[in-house]
Design an enzyme around this catalytic site. Structure first.
Site, mmCIF file in Angstrom:
data_model
loop_
_atom_site.group_PDB
_atom_site.id
_atom_site.type_symbol
_atom_site.label_atom_id
_atom_site.label_comp_id
_atom_site.label_asym_id
_atom_site.label_seq_id
_atom_site.Cartn_x
_atom_site.Cartn_y
_atom_site.Cartn_z
ATOM 1 N N LYS A 65 45.193 51.040 69.510
ATOM 2 C CA LYS A 65 44.032 50.215 69.894
ATOM 3 C C LYS A 65 43.578 50.478 71.335
ATOM 4 O O LYS A 65 42.391 50.449 71.621
ATOM 5 C CB LYS A 65 44.352 48.730 69.713
ATOM 6 N N ASP A 101 40.107 40.953 66.564
ATOM 7 C CA ASP A 101 41.384 40.236 66.406
ATOM 8 C C ASP A 101 41.289 38.795 66.917
ATOM 9 O O ASP A 101 41.771 37.862 66.275
ATOM 10 C CB ASP A 101 42.507 40.948 67.180
HETATM 11 P P1 NDP Z 1 52.603 44.646 72.402
HETATM 12 O O1 NDP Z 1 53.660 45.667 72.241
HETATM 13 O O2 NDP Z 1 51.347 44.986 73.130
HETATM 14 O O3 NDP Z 1 53.228 43.355 73.165
HETATM 15 C C1 NDP Z 1 54.467 42.852 72.789
HETATM 16 C C2 NDP Z 1 54.730 41.524 73.504
HETATM 17 O O4 NDP Z 1 55.930 40.973 72.958
HETATM 18 C C3 NDP Z 1 54.970 41.651 75.002
HETATM 19 O O5 NDP Z 1 54.454 40.509 75.637
HETATM 20 C C4 NDP Z 1 56.517 41.681 75.092
HETATM 21 O O6 NDP Z 1 57.014 41.202 76.314
HETATM 22 C C5 NDP Z 1 56.859 40.716 73.997
HETATM 23 N N1 NDP Z 1 58.224 40.882 73.448
HETATM 24 C C6 NDP Z 1 58.674 41.887 72.668
HETATM 25 N N2 NDP Z 1 59.948 41.671 72.308
HETATM 26 C C7 NDP Z 1 60.329 40.493 72.877
HETATM 27 C C8 NDP Z 1 61.531 39.729 72.860
HETATM 28 N N3 NDP Z 1 62.609 40.133 72.201
HETATM 29 N N4 NDP Z 1 61.545 38.570 73.538
HETATM 30 C C9 NDP Z 1 60.452 38.127 74.205
HETATM 31 N N5 NDP Z 1 59.277 38.807 74.250
HETATM 32 C C10 NDP Z 1 59.213 39.980 73.591
HETATM 33 O O7 NDP Z 1 52.302 44.109 70.912
HETATM 34 P P2 NDP Z 1 50.934 43.484 70.347
HETATM 35 O O8 NDP Z 1 50.421 42.542 71.368
HETATM 36 O O9 NDP Z 1 50.047 44.552 69.860
HETATM 37 O O10 NDP Z 1 51.436 42.694 69.039
HETATM 38 C C11 NDP Z 1 52.192 41.487 69.138
HETATM 39 C C12 NDP Z 1 52.390 40.875 67.758
HETATM 40 O O11 NDP Z 1 51.170 40.420 67.186
HETATM 41 C C13 NDP Z 1 52.996 41.835 66.728
HETATM 42 O O12 NDP Z 1 54.004 41.132 66.020
HETATM 43 C C14 NDP Z 1 51.835 42.162 65.810
HETATM 44 O O13 NDP Z 1 52.284 42.446 64.495
HETATM 45 C C15 NDP Z 1 51.034 40.864 65.853
HETATM 46 N N6 NDP Z 1 49.600 41.045 65.526
HETATM 47 C C16 NDP Z 1 49.104 40.415 64.414
HETATM 48 C C17 NDP Z 1 47.780 40.551 64.054
HETATM 49 C C18 NDP Z 1 47.264 39.855 62.828
HETATM 50 O O14 NDP Z 1 46.155 40.181 62.376
HETATM 51 N N7 NDP Z 1 47.997 38.927 62.264
HETATM 52 C C19 NDP Z 1 46.840 41.367 64.857
HETATM 53 C C20 NDP Z 1 47.456 41.966 66.025
HETATM 54 C C21 NDP Z 1 48.798 41.815 66.322
HETATM 55 P P3 NDP Z 1 57.117 42.171 77.617
HETATM 56 O O15 NDP Z 1 55.743 42.224 78.206
HETATM 57 O O16 NDP Z 1 58.088 41.491 78.499
HETATM 58 O O17 NDP Z 1 57.588 43.506 77.121
#
Ligand code: NDP
Length: 270
Positions: A65, A101
């Site tokens: 994206k 989104d």
């Molecule tokens: P990114 O990789 O951009 O961001 C991931 C985020 O999760 C970061 O803030 C990261 O924190 C945090 N994170 C990851 N693992 C952990 C953990 N173990 N504990 C705490 N925080 C954690 O992912 P996206 O933003 O693209 O996607 C996020 C979620 O949203 C996914 O599950 C995706 O499937 C879902 N989604 C659903 C959609 C829908 O249509 N339903 C559309 C788009 C996304 P840090 O910054 O510290 O690394």
């Protein structure tokens, strides 16, 4: 026949071909929608090739994206701010990018789930690409406050810098949160690994509604945890997926499909 596709890597799990197939059948639109797995080093070439071959529109999913945002010639304002593009079409030889989104989430929350956002205290967990896309449409609904809590605090603070002019937005560490909140939205990818962000249980009260942007055939770990803490209602992200697709369909075809029967069919399959 007009041709559309979703592009990502991996893409085998994508429900978008099914959703758009159902939209097309419902509205009588003559189109084909497929899934394309783009290689990690060839994404840009494959997008251009798709449109050169006469393709009409693309959805973009993980992990492309942000690269789609860089690639398009022109962006709609909400995509510009979100820093990510999930919908592309071609106009007068230019590629135009949008992000559906955020509006998909808000539409699911308000339209399908009957949630109120106005004057509510909202906690958003996570500060990645998905959260960047939802802050503008959330703040437009005039909540009392939106707190972004993230494992890496600096990323949440960056979002406050970017979106703070749109409404009452603040950043927090997990351990500094003080609840309960009216609505909690989990936008982390922690559930994908079966993990939980370490939130204090005080964020949940008996009236708290919880939305995990993730979905699956079982309750997500975050929603299970929230229910165990006594949350009033837990919701998953399947409706967001269908609503973001409906908004993309509208951008491409000028028609709004009825999402309720499509969501019901998908839910049944899960
Ligand atoms: P990114 O990789 O951009 O961001 C991931 C985020 O999760 C970061 O803030 C990261 O924190 C945090 N994170 C990851 N693992 C952990 C953990 N173990 N504990 C705490 N925080 C954690 O992912 P996206 O933003 O693209 O996607 C996020 C979620 O949203 C996914 O599950 C995706 O499937 C879902 N989604 C659903 C959609 C829908 O249509 N339903 C559309 C788009 C996304 P840090 O910054 O510290 O690394």
């Amino acid at each position: 026949m007009d041709v559309y596709a979703v592009m990502g890597n991996p893409i085998g799990h994508s429900k978008s071909p099914r959703i758009h197939g159902l939209f097309a059948a419902q509205t009588g639109e003559n189109l084909r929608y497929t899934a394309i797995e783009a290689s990690l080093d060839g994404f840009e070439t494959e997008v251009r090739h798709f449109f050169q071959e006469g393709g009409n529109g693309l959805n973009i999913t993980v992990p492309f994206k942000e690269r789609a945002w860089q690639l398009v010639d022109r962006k709609q304002p909400r995509a510009e701010l979100a820093g990510a593009v999930n919908t592309i079409w071609s106009l007068n030889g230019e590629l135009v990018g949008d992000n559906t989104d955020g509006i998909g989430l808000v539409q699911d929350l308000i339209g399908n789930q009957g949630c109120m956002l106005r004057e509510q205290r909202i906690l958003v967990v996570g500060a990645g690409g998905a959260v960047r896309g939802i802050l503008e449409p959330l703040l437009e609904r005039k909540p009392a406050e939106v707190t972004v809590a993230n494992r890496t605090l600096a990323k949440a603070e960056q979002l406050v810098e970017l979106f703070g002019h749109l409404g009452p937005l603040r950043a927090s560490r997990f351990e500094d949160l003080d609840g309960p909140y009216d609505l909690i939205i989990n936008g982390t990818s922690a559930s994908l690994a079966g993990e939980l962000p370490p939130l204090p249980t005080s964020v949940i009260g008996p009236h708290t509604q919880v939305y995990d942007m993730m979905y699956g055939n079982q309750e997500t770990p975050f929603n299970r945890w929230a229910r165990e803490q006594g949350a009033a209602k837990v919701m998953d992200g399947l409706g967001m997926l269908v609503e973001q697709a409906a908004e993309a369909f509208f951008l491409w075809r000028g028609l709004r499909p009825d999402t309720a029967p499509v969501l019901a069919q998908l839910r049944q399959r899960l």
